[in-house]
Design a protein around this motif. Structure first.
Motif, PDB file in Angstrom:
ATOM      1  N   TYR A 116       2.217 -45.986  -2.949  1.00 16.16           N
ATOM      2  CA  TYR A 116       1.340 -45.290  -2.016  1.00 16.16           C
ATOM      3  C   TYR A 116      -0.097 -45.685  -2.343  1.00 16.16           C
ATOM      4  CZ  TYR A 116       0.158 -42.458  -6.035  1.00 16.16           C
ATOM      5  OH  TYR A 116      -0.282 -42.067  -7.274  1.00 16.16           O
ATOM      6  N   LEU A 117      -1.025 -45.287  -1.487  1.00 19.49           N
ATOM      7  CA  LEU A 117      -2.456 -45.440  -1.720  1.00 19.49           C
ATOM      8  C   LEU A 117      -3.101 -44.075  -1.462  1.00 19.49           C
ATOM      9  CD1 LEU A 117      -2.765 -48.770   0.248  1.00 19.49           C
ATOM     10  CD2 LEU A 117      -3.088 -48.573  -2.207  1.00 19.49           C
ATOM     11  N   GLY A 118      -4.287 -43.862  -1.964  1.00 19.67           N
ATOM     12  CA  GLY A 118      -4.982 -42.592  -1.743  1.00 19.67           C
ATOM     13  C   GLY A 118      -6.222 -42.806  -0.901  1.00 19.67           C
ATOM     14  N   SER A 119      -6.419 -41.978   0.120  1.00 23.93           N
ATOM     15  CA  SER A 119      -7.519 -42.168   1.065  1.00 23.93           C
ATOM     16  C   SER A 119      -8.747 -41.338   0.692  1.00 23.93           C
ATOM     17  CB  SER A 119      -7.060 -41.777   2.478  1.00 23.93           C
ATOM     18  OG  SER A 119      -8.130 -41.832   3.398  1.00 23.93           O
ATOM     19  N   PHE A 120      -9.909 -41.995   0.690  1.00 24.08           N
ATOM     20  CA  PHE A 120     -11.187 -41.365   0.393  1.00 24.08           C
ATOM     21  C   PHE A 120     -12.159 -41.597   1.549  1.00 24.08           C
ATOM     22  CE2 PHE A 120      -9.202 -42.396  -3.591  1.00 24.08           C
ATOM     23  CZ  PHE A 120      -9.544 -41.376  -4.463  1.00 24.08           C
ATOM     24  N   GLY A 121     -13.136 -40.702   1.677  1.00 24.48           N
ATOM     25  CA  GLY A 121     -14.186 -40.869   2.662  1.00 24.48           C
ATOM     26  C   GLY A 121     -15.556 -40.762   2.019  1.00 24.48           C
ATOM     27  N   ILE A 122     -16.531 -41.467   2.594  1.00 24.77           N
ATOM     28  CA  ILE A 122     -17.930 -41.377   2.177  1.00 24.77           C
ATOM     29  C   ILE A 122     -18.709 -40.831   3.378  1.00 24.77           C
ATOM     30  CG2 ILE A 122     -19.928 -42.625   1.260  1.00 24.77           C
ATOM     31  CD1 ILE A 122     -17.959 -44.793   0.294  1.00 24.77           C
ATOM     32  N   PHE A 123     -19.537 -39.813   3.145  1.00 24.25           N
ATOM     33  CA  PHE A 123     -20.162 -39.077   4.238  1.00 24.25           C
ATOM     34  C   PHE A 123     -21.669 -38.962   4.039  1.00 24.25           C
ATOM     35  CE2 PHE A 123     -16.213 -37.307   2.650  1.00 24.25           C
ATOM     36  CZ  PHE A 123     -15.351 -37.421   3.730  1.00 24.25           C
ATOM     37  N   LEU A 124     -22.384 -38.840   5.154  1.00 21.54           N
ATOM     38  CA  LEU A 124     -23.807 -38.523   5.133  1.00 21.54           C
ATOM     39  C   LEU A 124     -24.065 -37.344   6.061  1.00 21.54           C
ATOM     40  CD1 LEU A 124     -25.528 -42.051   5.249  1.00 21.54           C
ATOM     41  CD2 LEU A 124     -25.464 -40.470   3.304  1.00 21.54           C
ATOM     42  N   ASN A 125     -25.115 -36.615   5.775  1.00 22.39           N
ATOM     43  CA  ASN A 125     -25.537 -35.506   6.618  1.00 22.39           C
ATOM     44  C   ASN A 125     -26.076 -36.049   7.951  1.00 22.39           C
ATOM     45  OD1 ASN A 125     -28.034 -33.744   7.550  1.00 22.39           O
ATOM     46  ND2 ASN A 125     -26.597 -32.359   6.547  1.00 22.39           N
ATOM     47  N   GLU A 126     -25.614 -35.500   9.058  1.00 22.09           N
ATOM     48  CA  GLU A 126     -26.002 -36.003  10.376  1.00 22.09           C
ATOM     49  C   GLU A 126     -27.493 -35.821  10.641  1.00 22.09           C
ATOM     50  OE1 GLU A 126     -21.908 -35.427  12.977  1.00 22.09           O
ATOM     51  OE2 GLU A 126     -23.331 -33.751  12.836  1.00 22.09           O
ATOM     52  N   ASP A 127     -28.050 -34.685  10.226  1.00 21.00           N
ATOM     53  CA  ASP A 127     -29.468 -34.428  10.467  1.00 21.00           C
ATOM     54  C   ASP A 127     -30.354 -35.387   9.688  1.00 21.00           C
ATOM     55  OD1 ASP A 127     -28.888 -32.358  12.189  1.00 21.00           O
ATOM     56  OD2 ASP A 127     -28.997 -30.816  10.628  1.00 21.00           O
ATOM     57  N   VAL A 128     -29.951 -35.666   8.459  1.00 20.38           N
ATOM     58  CA  VAL A 128     -30.724 -36.601   7.629  1.00 20.38           C
ATOM     59  C   VAL A 128     -30.784 -37.971   8.299  1.00 20.38           C
ATOM     60  CG1 VAL A 128     -30.697 -37.901   5.463  1.00 20.38           C
ATOM     61  CG2 VAL A 128     -30.378 -35.428   5.438  1.00 20.38           C
ATOM     62  N   LEU A 129     -29.655 -38.426   8.817  1.00 18.66           N
ATOM     63  CA  LEU A 129     -29.625 -39.717   9.502  1.00 18.66           C
ATOM     64  C   LEU A 129     -30.499 -39.700  10.757  1.00 18.66           C
ATOM     65  CD1 LEU A 129     -25.977 -41.168   9.444  1.00 18.66           C
ATOM     66  CD2 LEU A 129     -28.061 -42.226   8.572  1.00 18.66           C
TER      67      LEU A 129
END
Length: 340
Positions: free
Chosen positions: A228-241
């Motif tokens: 199997y593999l493990g899924s990760f996400g990288i996120f940013l704050n929408e307002d900051v962008l």
């Protein structure tokens, strides 16, 4: 002169954040500073951002801000500008991302992570599983393998063993292998193996060193692309962008997405390779799964595709098409990037 001064002040308030001054994005992180994510992935991404924005935007890492399953909320609430976390820590919220975790993709983490990003953008993003934050990267860790206190003569011999599993797809695979699954946080694995509470663990190879498994689980049955593999996400704050200038916002997104996803997976694969070398140097026995093992594994896990498709039926996406294109994309990327 007073009018000019007032005009300059007003324009200053109206200018986007990055046009007024340098911006430092605070990125919440976890694991140790020596982990691939903190040593390689996030610093490299930060360097890309700094170069792409001519130094106007930088990042800094913030440790111990919260547990991994609290970080998305912290990003959405603006307590931190960005973060990364494991999708499996949010049962029921991220059903679609488990597509990348399914067995039998027959591709490495980098190829799967590129497919993960492309298929998410094309087929899955519309479901809104990441609503409230800006998803800027998705990737997987390296292949999950079987690490044991005692050697396994073959894969079928794992039946009846007590195995620490991390939930989700690991639990489903464990059930099909006939093991007794034991749930426990990662920081308890070493102790459980030492005391004989479990006979083994499903984990990527990098944990041989990260969790010191080479000391307590010196026998590994290794599948070419793992179980199997493990899924990760990288996120940013929408307002900051949105507060950044359009130029800087586009620059950041240009060095994120697929480019960031591929780089992250590649770094985690490199950590696997390094850990395997250390384990072998310390006398660990790492045995490649036989053709018989691989055929057995494929046979007992072949229903997981349809199980996943059924599980996401409430997401209003074409899951069957997404899975088909996902595997085609991963395979094509694997072949095109094969150094041989």
């Amino acid at each position: 002169m007073k009018k000019v001064f007032l005009l300059v002040m007003v324009m200053g308030f109206l200018l986007p954040m990055s046009a007024m001054a340098n911006v430092e994005l605070k990125i919440a992180t976890w694991l140790s500073p020596a982990a691939a994510m903190n040593k390689t992935v996030l610093p490299t991404w930060g360097k890309w951002i700094e170069e792409a924005t001519d130094g106007r935007v930088k990042i800094s890492l913030v440790y111990d801000l919260g547990s991994p399953n609290s970080l998305i909320d912290l990003v959405e609430d603006g307590a931190v500008d960005g973060a990364w976390t494991y999708h499996g820590y949010f049962p029921g919220q991220f059903k679609l991302t488990s597509l990348a975790e399914l067995p039998n993709h027959h591709a490495g983490a980098e190829a799967v992570s590129v497919a993960h990003w492309r298929i998410h953008q094309k087929y899955l993003a519309s479901a809104g599983e990441h609503e409230g934050v800006e998803l800027v990267g998705v990737f997987t860790h390296g292949p999950g393998q079987i690490h044991m206190r005692e050697p396994l003569p073959n894969l079928e011999a794992i039946k009846g063993k007590k195995i620490r599993v991390g939930g989700g797809i690991q639990s489903a695979i464990g059930e099909r292998l006939g093991v007794t699954g034991v749930a426990a946080p990662a920081n308890k694995i070493y102790e459980m193996l030492t005391q004989g509470v479990v006979d083994g663990v499903f984990n990527p190879m990098f944990t041989k060193t990260a969790l010191k498994l080479h000391e307590v689980a010196p026998y590994t049955l290794k599948l070419p692309h793992g179980m199997y593999l493990g899924s990760f996400g990288i996120f940013l704050n929408e307002d900051v962008l949105s507060e950044l200038s359009e130029r800087d916002r586009k620059a950041i997104l240009a060095v994120s997405g697929e480019k960031l996803s591929a780089m992250a997976a590649k770094a985690w694969e490199a950590a696997d390779d390094q850990a395997e070398r250390v384990a072998r140097e310390n006398g660990n026995q790492i045995v490649e799964a036989s053709n018989q093992d691989l055929a057995y594994f494929t046979a007992i896990t072949q229903d997981l595709d349809s199980t996943w498709i059924t599980s996401v039926s409430d997401r209003d996406v074409d899951a069957e098409a997404a899975l088909k294109v996902f595997r085609e994309t991963a395979k094509a990327y694997e072949v095109s990037n094969d150094p041989q």
